[in-house]
Motif scaffolding. Structure first.
Motif, PDB file in Angstrom:
ATOM      1  N   THR A 145       0.853  -1.188   0.000  1.00  0.00           N
ATOM      2  CA  THR A 145       0.000   0.000   0.000  1.00  0.00           C
ATOM      3  C   THR A 145       0.889   1.239   0.000  1.00  0.00           C
ATOM      4  O   THR A 145       1.928   1.275   0.657  1.00  0.00           O
ATOM      5  CB  THR A 145      -0.915   0.026   1.236  1.00  0.00           C
ATOM      6  OG1 THR A 145      -0.104  -0.018   2.420  1.00  0.00           O
ATOM      7  CG2 THR A 145      -1.868  -1.162   1.232  1.00  0.00           C
ATOM      8  N   GLY A 146       0.451   2.258  -0.711  1.00  0.00           N
ATOM      9  CA  GLY A 146       1.232   3.488  -0.765  1.00  0.00           C
ATOM     10  C   GLY A 146       2.309   3.429  -1.822  1.00  0.00           C
ATOM     11  O   GLY A 146       2.893   2.381  -2.106  1.00  0.00           O
ATOM     12  N   HIS A 147       2.559   4.572  -2.418  1.00  0.00           N
ATOM     13  CA  HIS A 147       3.574   4.662  -3.464  1.00  0.00           C
ATOM     14  C   HIS A 147       4.966   4.576  -2.849  1.00  0.00           C
ATOM     15  O   HIS A 147       5.208   5.109  -1.758  1.00  0.00           O
ATOM     16  CB  HIS A 147       3.408   5.987  -4.218  1.00  0.00           C
ATOM     17  CG  HIS A 147       4.121   6.023  -5.520  1.00  0.00           C
ATOM     18  ND1 HIS A 147       5.467   6.294  -5.619  1.00  0.00           N
ATOM     19  CD2 HIS A 147       3.682   5.817  -6.786  1.00  0.00           C
ATOM     20  CE1 HIS A 147       5.822   6.263  -6.887  1.00  0.00           C
ATOM     21  NE2 HIS A 147       4.765   5.978  -7.619  1.00  0.00           N
ATOM     22  N   PRO A 148       5.930   3.921  -3.522  1.00  0.00           N
ATOM     23  CA  PRO A 148       7.287   3.834  -2.961  1.00  0.00           C
ATOM     24  C   PRO A 148       7.950   5.190  -2.756  1.00  0.00           C
ATOM     25  O   PRO A 148       8.871   5.309  -1.941  1.00  0.00           O
ATOM     26  CB  PRO A 148       8.044   3.004  -4.007  1.00  0.00           C
ATOM     27  CG  PRO A 148       7.000   2.245  -4.745  1.00  0.00           C
ATOM     28  CD  PRO A 148       5.786   3.115  -4.750  1.00  0.00           C
ATOM     29  N   PHE A 273      -1.301  10.847  -1.500  1.00  0.00           N
ATOM     30  CA  PHE A 273      -0.225  10.994  -0.520  1.00  0.00           C
ATOM     31  C   PHE A 273      -0.781  11.484   0.813  1.00  0.00           C
ATOM     32  O   PHE A 273      -0.413  10.968   1.880  1.00  0.00           O
ATOM     33  CB  PHE A 273       0.821  11.974  -1.054  1.00  0.00           C
ATOM     34  CG  PHE A 273       1.875  12.352  -0.048  1.00  0.00           C
ATOM     35  CD1 PHE A 273       2.948  11.518   0.200  1.00  0.00           C
ATOM     36  CD2 PHE A 273       1.786  13.549   0.653  1.00  0.00           C
ATOM     37  CE1 PHE A 273       3.919  11.866   1.135  1.00  0.00           C
ATOM     38  CE2 PHE A 273       2.748  13.903   1.578  1.00  0.00           C
ATOM     39  CZ  PHE A 273       3.817  13.061   1.825  1.00  0.00           C
ATOM     40  N   CYS A 274      -1.658  12.479   0.767  1.00  0.00           N
ATOM     41  CA  CYS A 274      -2.233  13.014   2.005  1.00  0.00           C
ATOM     42  C   CYS A 274      -3.081  11.966   2.714  1.00  0.00           C
ATOM     43  O   CYS A 274      -3.014  11.825   3.946  1.00  0.00           O
ATOM     44  CB  CYS A 274      -3.074  14.250   1.698  1.00  0.00           C
ATOM     45  SG  CYS A 274      -2.123  15.661   1.093  1.00  0.00           S
ATOM     46  N   ARG A 275      -3.868  11.228   1.959  1.00  0.00           N
ATOM     47  CA  ARG A 275      -4.706  10.196   2.571  1.00  0.00           C
ATOM     48  C   ARG A 275      -3.848   9.101   3.206  1.00  0.00           C
ATOM     49  O   ARG A 275      -4.173   8.594   4.281  1.00  0.00           O
ATOM     50  CB  ARG A 275      -5.629   9.574   1.522  1.00  0.00           C
ATOM     51  CG  ARG A 275      -6.717  10.497   0.996  1.00  0.00           C
ATOM     52  CD  ARG A 275      -7.521   9.765  -0.079  1.00  0.00           C
ATOM     53  NE  ARG A 275      -8.542  10.608  -0.650  1.00  0.00           N
ATOM     54  CZ  ARG A 275      -9.771  10.756  -0.139  1.00  0.00           C
ATOM     55  NH1 ARG A 275     -10.107  10.101   0.960  1.00  0.00           N
ATOM     56  NH2 ARG A 275     -10.652  11.548  -0.724  1.00  0.00           N
ATOM     57  N   THR A 276      -2.758   8.751   2.548  1.00  0.00           N
ATOM     58  CA  THR A 276      -1.935   7.641   3.025  1.00  0.00           C
ATOM     59  C   THR A 276      -1.024   8.042   4.173  1.00  0.00           C
ATOM     60  O   THR A 276      -0.861   7.279   5.136  1.00  0.00           O
ATOM     61  CB  THR A 276      -1.081   7.090   1.866  1.00  0.00           C
ATOM     62  OG1 THR A 276      -1.931   6.716   0.786  1.00  0.00           O
ATOM     63  CG2 THR A 276      -0.270   5.886   2.302  1.00  0.00           C
ATOM     64  N   CYS A 277      -0.456   9.244   4.112  1.00  0.00           N
ATOM     65  CA  CYS A 277       0.613   9.604   5.047  1.00  0.00           C
ATOM     66  C   CYS A 277       0.209  10.626   6.104  1.00  0.00           C
ATOM     67  O   CYS A 277       0.829  10.648   7.182  1.00  0.00           O
ATOM     68  CB  CYS A 277       1.811  10.155   4.269  1.00  0.00           C
ATOM     69  SG  CYS A 277       2.477   9.034   3.025  1.00  0.00           S
TER      70      CYS A 277
END
Length: 298
Positions: A145-148, A273-277
């Motif tokens: 999950t999430g971009h590298p 990015f905001c949702r993931t981090c």
């Protein structure tokens, strides 16, 4: 009697020199033959190189470089002799300098080969990484999950930039205005006076409001936001921005000014990015403003 003995003695003393004359002639003749032979061979070689240089650009370059190097060596020897050095010493000095040049060229050649090897190794490593990437893409059981790139991006963000991202995520696109010259002249040729004026710093609660333009540039560099010529639907958002002191000062700095309304948006990459981090809790997508790609991107 005495005169005859004197003549015999003189003839005897001169006879070794006379006997040596044929040997000297042979040596001179042999030297002349060798010199002539070398001249002919060198001339033939030079002629062949000249003919080859006429048809081969690479040979022509080598020939020109050799001639330039030879003239440089002669000039160095002449300079050393003119400064008071003897001819043997001058030749030794020039030979030593040529040896140093050869060593440097050898080192440069070695370094160039090392760089070629490193470049080849890098390409091989990149191919291996690409093969592993494609192999992971075929893994249907992977739960990544999430971009590298998210981990790297987090190290390149200032705390105030995190606040700006959360403002855009929770409140949606933000208004921004440019102040340009207006009037009749502005209709033909308008000059930009103050670009990108906004209220993002105060609304996001940033610590360093004067650094907001730099923050936005960095967020744009990372692909998290974009700047659009598109105007927001609610004009009230622009009225608040246009009443700010910096906007009024820019408008009063010229005789005739006009405002160009624009907007700042999260990219889809920035939204994810905001949702993931950055979001501490799971928020349903419908509870957050919709971020769409502007119709007119810069």
């Amino acid at each position: 009697m005495t005169d005859e003995k004197g003549l015999e003695r003189a003839d005897h003393e001169q006879s070794p020199a006379l006997d040596a004359i044929p040997g000297l002639i042979r040596i001179a003749a042999s030297s002349w033959v060798r010199t002539a032979e070398w001249s002919v061979v060198a001339g033939l070689r030079t002629g062949r190189r000249m003919l080859k240089a006429a048809t081969d650009p690479h040979t022509a370059v080598e020939l020109a470089q050799g001639a330039a190097a030879a003239s440089g060596i002669v000039a160095d020897i002449a300079k050393a002799v003119s400064s008071g050095e003897s001819v043997p010493q001058a030749i030794q000095q020039v030979a030593a300098s040529l040896g140093g040049t050869s060593d440097r060229r050898a080192v440069e050649l070695h370094n160039g080969r090392d760089r070629d090897v490193e470049s080849t190794d890098l390409r091989s490593s990149l191919r291996e990484q690409g093969a592993k990437l494609l192999e992971r893409s075929r893994d249907v059981w992977s739960n990544d999950t999430g971009h590298p790139a998210y981990a790297r991006i987090l190290t390149e963000l200032a705390p105030d930039e995190g606040r700006i991202l959360m403002l855009l995520l929770r409140s949606g696109p933000q208004p921004m205005v440019d102040v340009r010259t207006g009037g009749a002249v502005g209709m033909v040729s308008s000059t930009l006076i103050a670009p990108g004026l906004n209220m993002i710093g105060p609304r996001a609660g940033t610590r360093y409001v004067d650094q907001v333009p730099s923050y936005l540039n960095n967020l744009f560099r990372l692909g998290l936001v974009w700047f659009s010529k598109e105007q927001l639907k609610d004009p009230l958002d622009y009225q608040v921005v246009e009443a700010q002191p910096d906007v009024l000062a820019a408008m009063h700095s010229v005789r005739s000014a006009k405002l160009v309304r624009r907007s700042i948006h999260l990219t889809p990459f920035g939204e994810d990015f905001c949702r993931t981090c950055l979001l501490e809790e799971e928020v349903p997508p419908e509870d957050l403003p919709v971020h769409q790609a502007p119709n007119d991107l810069e």
